[in-house]
Write a protein that holds these residues in place. Structure first.
Motif, PDB file in Angstrom:
ATOM      1  N   SER A   1      10.246  15.208   0.244  1.00 44.00           N
ATOM      2  CA  SER A   1      10.740  14.112  -0.591  1.00 44.00           C
ATOM      3  C   SER A   1      10.529  14.450  -2.067  1.00 44.00           C
ATOM      4  N   SER A   2      11.265  13.758  -2.906  1.00 45.53           N
ATOM      5  CA  SER A   2      11.197  14.044  -4.346  1.00 45.53           C
ATOM      6  C   SER A   2       9.846  13.670  -4.958  1.00 45.53           C
ATOM      7  N   ASN A   3       9.103  12.797  -4.306  1.00 45.67           N
ATOM      8  CA  ASN A   3       7.809  12.385  -4.866  1.00 45.67           C
ATOM      9  C   ASN A   3       6.625  12.873  -4.030  1.00 45.67           C
ATOM     10  N   ALA A   4       6.797  13.980  -3.321  1.00 43.03           N
ATOM     11  CA  ALA A   4       5.722  14.508  -2.474  1.00 43.03           C
ATOM     12  C   ALA A   4       4.462  14.813  -3.284  1.00 43.03           C
TER      13      ALA A   4
ATOM     14  N   VAL B   1       0.842  -1.196   0.000  1.00 39.86           N
ATOM     15  CA  VAL B   1       0.000   0.000   0.000  1.00 39.86           C
ATOM     16  C   VAL B   1       0.878   1.247   0.000  1.00 39.86           C
ATOM     17  N   LEU B   2       1.936   1.222   0.809  1.00 41.07           N
ATOM     18  CA  LEU B   2       2.833   2.381   0.871  1.00 41.07           C
ATOM     19  C   LEU B   2       3.456   2.664  -0.488  1.00 41.07           C
ATOM     20  N   GLU B   3       3.956   1.615  -1.148  1.00 42.00           N
ATOM     21  CA  GLU B   3       4.564   1.785  -2.472  1.00 42.00           C
ATOM     22  C   GLU B   3       3.542   2.281  -3.485  1.00 42.00           C
ATOM     23  N   ALA B   4       2.331   1.730  -3.426  1.00 43.78           N
ATOM     24  CA  ALA B   4       1.290   2.121  -4.378  1.00 43.78           C
ATOM     25  C   ALA B   4       0.934   3.602  -4.239  1.00 43.78           C
ATOM     26  N   LEU B   5       1.043   4.129  -3.026  1.00 43.77           N
ATOM     27  CA  LEU B   5       0.759   5.544  -2.801  1.00 43.77           C
ATOM     28  C   LEU B   5       1.974   6.432  -3.046  1.00 43.77           C
TER      29      LEU B   5
ATOM     30  N   THR C   1       3.497  13.365  -6.044  1.00 39.29           N
ATOM     31  CA  THR C   1       2.891  12.081  -6.416  1.00 39.29           C
ATOM     32  C   THR C   1       2.066  11.528  -5.259  1.00 39.29           C
ATOM     33  N   VAL C   2       2.622  11.597  -4.057  1.00 33.16           N
ATOM     34  CA  VAL C   2       1.909  11.123  -2.862  1.00 33.16           C
ATOM     35  C   VAL C   2       0.634  11.932  -2.672  1.00 33.16           C
ATOM     36  N   LEU C   3       0.751  13.239  -2.780  1.00 43.72           N
ATOM     37  CA  LEU C   3      -0.412  14.113  -2.606  1.00 43.72           C
ATOM     38  C   LEU C   3      -1.504  13.778  -3.624  1.00 43.72           C
ATOM     39  N   GLN C   4      -1.124  13.628  -4.880  1.00 40.89           N
ATOM     40  CA  GLN C   4      -2.106  13.300  -5.921  1.00 40.89           C
ATOM     41  C   GLN C   4      -2.752  11.938  -5.677  1.00 40.89           C
ATOM     42  N   ALA C   5      -1.963  10.970  -5.244  1.00 43.09           N
ATOM     43  CA  ALA C   5      -2.504   9.635  -4.970  1.00 43.09           C
ATOM     44  C   ALA C   5      -3.525   9.692  -3.843  1.00 43.09           C
ATOM     45  N   LEU C   6      -3.198  10.412  -2.783  1.00 38.37           N
ATOM     46  CA  LEU C   6      -4.117  10.506  -1.642  1.00 38.37           C
ATOM     47  C   LEU C   6      -5.393  11.257  -2.012  1.00 38.37           C
ATOM     48  N   ILE C   7      -5.262  12.323  -2.780  1.00 43.48           N
ATOM     49  CA  ILE C   7      -6.438  13.092  -3.196  1.00 43.48           C
ATOM     50  C   ILE C   7      -7.371  12.247  -4.061  1.00 43.48           C
ATOM     51  N   SER C   8      -6.811  11.365  -4.869  1.00 41.61           N
ATOM     52  CA  SER C   8      -7.624  10.584  -5.818  1.00 41.61           C
ATOM     53  C   SER C   8      -8.341   9.391  -5.193  1.00 41.61           C
ATOM     54  N   ILE C   9      -8.022   9.046  -3.960  1.00 40.39           N
ATOM     55  CA  ILE C   9      -8.629   7.872  -3.334  1.00 40.39           C
ATOM     56  C   ILE C   9     -10.088   8.157  -2.992  1.00 40.39           C
ATOM     57  N   GLY C  10     -10.972   7.267  -3.437  1.00 39.07           N
ATOM     58  CA  GLY C  10     -12.395   7.396  -3.152  1.00 39.07           C
ATOM     59  C   GLY C  10     -12.770   6.793  -1.811  1.00 39.07           C
TER      60      GLY C  10
ATOM     61  N   GLN D   1       0.581  14.578  10.037  1.00 45.11           N
ATOM     62  CA  GLN D   1       1.961  14.138  10.280  1.00 45.11           C
ATOM     63  C   GLN D   1       2.542  13.489   9.029  1.00 45.11           C
ATOM     64  N   LEU D   2       1.704  12.809   8.274  1.00 42.20           N
ATOM     65  CA  LEU D   2       2.188  12.159   7.056  1.00 42.20           C
ATOM     66  C   LEU D   2       2.781  13.190   6.110  1.00 42.20           C
ATOM     67  N   TRP D   3       2.099  14.315   5.943  1.00 42.49           N
ATOM     68  CA  TRP D   3       2.615  15.349   5.054  1.00 42.49           C
ATOM     69  C   TRP D   3       3.942  15.895   5.578  1.00 42.49           C
ATOM     70  N   SER D   4       4.036  16.096   6.873  1.00 41.72           N
ATOM     71  CA  SER D   4       5.309  16.553   7.456  1.00 41.72           C
ATOM     72  C   SER D   4       6.424  15.562   7.156  1.00 41.72           C
TER      73      SER D   4
END
Length: 124
Positions: free
Chosen positions: A99-102, A50-54, A104-113, A91-94
């Protein structure tokens, strides 16, 4: 989408792993297929965590992920901007903001239904 891989009339001899594919690949073996004297004939790699997927690093504290998922669960109909504000207060955002893929992480989290969030919460 799974990758389609076709092997036709292949002979794989004396190796560690004959064929290794990513999880969920669509593999077709046709013709004279031989895998001889190999430690492993065919290996399907594990699906990404799950972590890698996000896009999160493997050392991400699971509690941080759970908290952001719970926060997103409370605003199921929110727009992307509202979700981004909620995520950036966690805390996750902190943990990942520099990171270089911040992004990507933000977009992945926003897109989760909501249904996916509920399923993911069962993993933490």
């Amino acid at each position: 989408m799974p990758m389609k891989i076709n092997f036709t009339d292949c002979h794989i001899i004396d190796c560690g792993t004959g064929i290794e594919v990513t999880h969920g690949s669509d593999v077709e073996l046709t013709g004279s297929m031989r895998i001889i004297n190999c430690e492993k004939a065919i290996v399907e790699r594990d699906p990404p965590s799950v972590l890698e997927a996000l896009g999160l690093p493997p050392n991400t504290p699971p509690a941080y992920v759970k908290k952001v998922l719970l926060a997103l669960q409370e605003i199921p109909a929110a727009d992307s901007v509202s979700k981004e504000k909620v995520i950036k207060k966690t805390q996750l955002w902190s943990f990942v903001q520099n990171s270089s893929n911040a992004v990507t992480v933000l977009q992945a989290l926003i897109s989760i239904g909501p249904a996916v969030i509920a399923g993911l919460l069962g993993m933490f």
